[in-house]
Every structure is written in structure tokens, then in C-alpha cells.
Design a protein around this motif. Structure first.
Motif, short mmCIF file in Angstrom:
data_model
loop_
_atom_site.label_atom_id
_atom_site.label_comp_id
_atom_site.label_asym_id
_atom_site.label_seq_id
_atom_site.Cartn_x
_atom_site.Cartn_y
_atom_site.Cartn_z
N TYR A 95 0.85 -1.19 0.00
CA TYR A 95 0.00 0.00 0.00
C TYR A 95 0.88 1.24 0.00
N LYS A 96 0.68 2.09 -1.01
CA LYS A 96 1.59 3.21 -1.19
C LYS A 96 1.04 4.56 -0.74
N ASN A 97 -0.21 4.64 -0.40
CA ASN A 97 -0.81 5.92 -0.03
C ASN A 97 -1.31 5.92 1.41
N ALA A 98 -0.40 5.70 2.33
CA ALA A 98 -0.74 5.70 3.75
C ALA A 98 -0.50 7.09 4.32
N GLU A 99 -1.54 7.64 4.90
CA GLU A 99 -1.46 8.99 5.48
C GLU A 99 -1.33 8.88 7.01
N PHE A 100 -0.27 9.48 7.55
CA PHE A 100 -0.05 9.50 8.99
C PHE A 100 -1.15 10.35 9.63
N VAL A 101 -1.80 9.79 10.66
CA VAL A 101 -2.84 10.53 11.38
C VAL A 101 -2.27 11.08 12.68
N ARG A 102 -1.75 10.19 13.55
CA ARG A 102 -1.17 10.65 14.81
C ARG A 102 -0.58 9.47 15.57
N ALA A 103 0.27 9.80 16.54
CA ALA A 103 0.74 8.80 17.48
C ALA A 103 -0.40 8.54 18.46
N LEU A 104 -0.47 7.32 18.95
CA LEU A 104 -1.55 6.93 19.86
C LEU A 104 -0.99 6.69 21.25
N GLY A 105 -1.60 7.27 22.23
CA GLY A 105 -1.26 6.96 23.61
C GLY A 105 0.18 7.25 23.94
N PHE A 106 0.90 6.24 24.38
CA PHE A 106 2.24 6.40 24.91
C PHE A 106 3.07 5.19 24.52
N PRO A 107 4.40 5.33 24.55
CA PRO A 107 5.26 4.18 24.22
C PRO A 107 5.12 3.07 25.26
N VAL A 108 5.35 1.84 24.81
CA VAL A 108 5.30 0.66 25.65
C VAL A 108 6.56 -0.15 25.36
N ASP A 109 7.22 -0.65 26.40
CA ASP A 109 8.42 -1.46 26.21
C ASP A 109 8.06 -2.94 26.21
N ALA A 110 8.79 -3.72 25.42
CA ALA A 110 8.57 -5.16 25.37
C ALA A 110 9.89 -5.87 25.12
N SER A 111 10.09 -6.96 25.85
CA SER A 111 11.24 -7.84 25.62
C SER A 111 10.70 -9.15 25.07
N PHE A 112 11.27 -9.61 23.97
CA PHE A 112 10.79 -10.82 23.31
C PHE A 112 11.87 -11.36 22.38
N TYR A 113 11.66 -12.57 21.90
CA TYR A 113 12.55 -13.17 20.91
C TYR A 113 12.02 -12.82 19.53
N GLN A 114 12.86 -12.21 18.70
CA GLN A 114 12.48 -11.83 17.34
C GLN A 114 12.99 -12.92 16.40
N ALA A 115 12.06 -13.81 15.99
CA ALA A 115 12.43 -15.00 15.23
C ALA A 115 13.07 -14.68 13.88
N VAL A 116 12.56 -13.68 13.19
CA VAL A 116 13.08 -13.35 11.87
C VAL A 116 14.55 -12.92 11.96
N LYS A 117 14.91 -12.21 13.02
CA LYS A 117 16.29 -11.74 13.21
C LYS A 117 17.12 -12.67 14.09
N ASN A 118 16.48 -13.68 14.70
CA ASN A 118 17.15 -14.61 15.60
C ASN A 118 17.89 -13.89 16.72
N GLU A 119 17.15 -13.00 17.43
CA GLU A 119 17.74 -12.24 18.52
C GLU A 119 16.68 -11.87 19.54
N ASN A 120 17.11 -11.64 20.76
CA ASN A 120 16.22 -11.05 21.76
C ASN A 120 16.15 -9.57 21.45
N ARG A 121 14.99 -9.02 21.67
CA ARG A 121 14.77 -7.62 21.35
C ARG A 121 14.19 -6.90 22.55
#
Length: 169
Positions: A95-121
Motif C-alpha cells: 500500500y503506497k498511499n498511507a497517510e499519517f494521522v497521529r501517534a496513539l497513547g504512549f510508548p510501551v516497552d517489550a522484551s521478546f525473541y524476534q524469530a526473523v532476526k534470531n535475537e532477543n529484542r
């Protein structure tokens, strides 16, 4: 520091200062943090993408680990979140015509295993809202296309699919 304060500030358009940032740590499932692997820290966004004419939102189903959620991706040093989001939307869905509306709420931190990159993130998630102007697309790289498929879902289905971004949505 409670829901009433937040509601009051929203109602009267008062600034809201983040003082506590929620942190999620995956301890079970395919994306649970892997012992012994180093962490990569990154600012990422979860793009909530509204359909151009229907009350639906774009979902992504990653086939390798059967994970469902939003279009996600990292923010490069030379980008702001709107540029990064539009780039990821185009790369992952075409999709090439995505219009930014706004950031929502607040940032959230997460620790997880990122399978595509084979690393903890350690990801600093920023949920952001886009609306597609129309259904125009460009071809998606076959390697990218093999990673996931997209689906249009109702707002409630999207809330259930991605609890990290839903915390701010």
C-alpha cells in the motif's frame, strides 16, 4: 495517576506527562526471550492502518511463528515515526498511499525473541495510526511477501490481536 486523571486531561486537552512506562516480557511461546542470546534495543512502531472506505484495520499474520498483529518495524536514525511507518507499510503490504494521522497513547516497552532476526529484542513500541487514502499498491518483494499475509479486521479483532499497541489504542 489514575483513569479519572487521564479522562479529565483528555477532555480538557491538557498535556499528559508520561511517568510510568508499561513493560511486557514474553516468557512463554515461540517469541519468549531466549536465554544466552544478547538483546538488541530498538525504537519500533506498531502501525494501525485504517481502511480507506470501511471500518476495518489491516492485520498481519506472520507465517513462520503464527503471530498476528500490526505492521511493525524499526525507526532508522534519519527517520521520524511517520516516515518509518509509511516505509514499512509500503514494504510489507505494497500500500503506497498511507497517510499519517497521529501517534496513539504512549510508548510501551517489550522484551521478546524476534524469530526473523534470531535475537532477543528490547523494543520501545510507539503505536501510530495511519489511514489509507485508497487501495493503490506497488509490488511487494517476494522474500517479504513470504514472511506474512495481510487481513482486514474489525477494531475489536485488532485489539485482541496485538495487546501491546492496544494498551495505548
Amino acid at each position: 495517576h489514575d483513569e479519572r486523571d487521564f479522562a479529565f486531561a483528555k477532555k480538557y486537552n491538557l498535556p499528559i506527562k508520561e511517568v510510568i512506562r508499561p513493560t511486557f516480557v514474553r516468557t512463554i511461546g515461540d517469541d519468549a526471550v531466549r536465554a544466552g542470546l544478547p538483546y538488541t534495543e530498538r525504537t519500533v512502531m506498531a502501525c494501525i492502518i485504517k481502511h480507506w472506505s470501511e471500518d476495518k484495520y489491516l492485520g498481519v499474520h506472520w507465517t513462520k511463528n503464527d503471530w498476528r498483529g500490526f505492521i511493525t518495524g524499526g525507526v532508522n536514525d534519519d527517520e521520524d515515526i511517520a516516515e518509518a511507518g509509511a516505509r514499512e507499510i509500503k514494504e510489507e503490504t505494497g500500500y503506497k498511499n498511507a497517510e499519517f494521522v497521529r501517534a496513539l497513547g504512549f510508548p510501551v516497552d517489550a522484551s521478546f525473541y524476534q524469530a526473523v532476526k534470531n535475537e532477543n529484542r528490547l523494543a520501545h513500541w510507539i503505536p501510530i495510526l495511519f489511514k489509507l487514502k485508497n487501495g493503490e499498491t506497488v509490488p511487494v518483494d517476494p522474500k517479504e511477501k513470504a514472511l506474512h499475509k495481510t487481513e482486514w479486521l474489525t477494531k475489536e479483532e485488532k485489539r485482541q490481536a496485538h495487546p501491546i499497541a492496544a494498551a495505548a489504542w
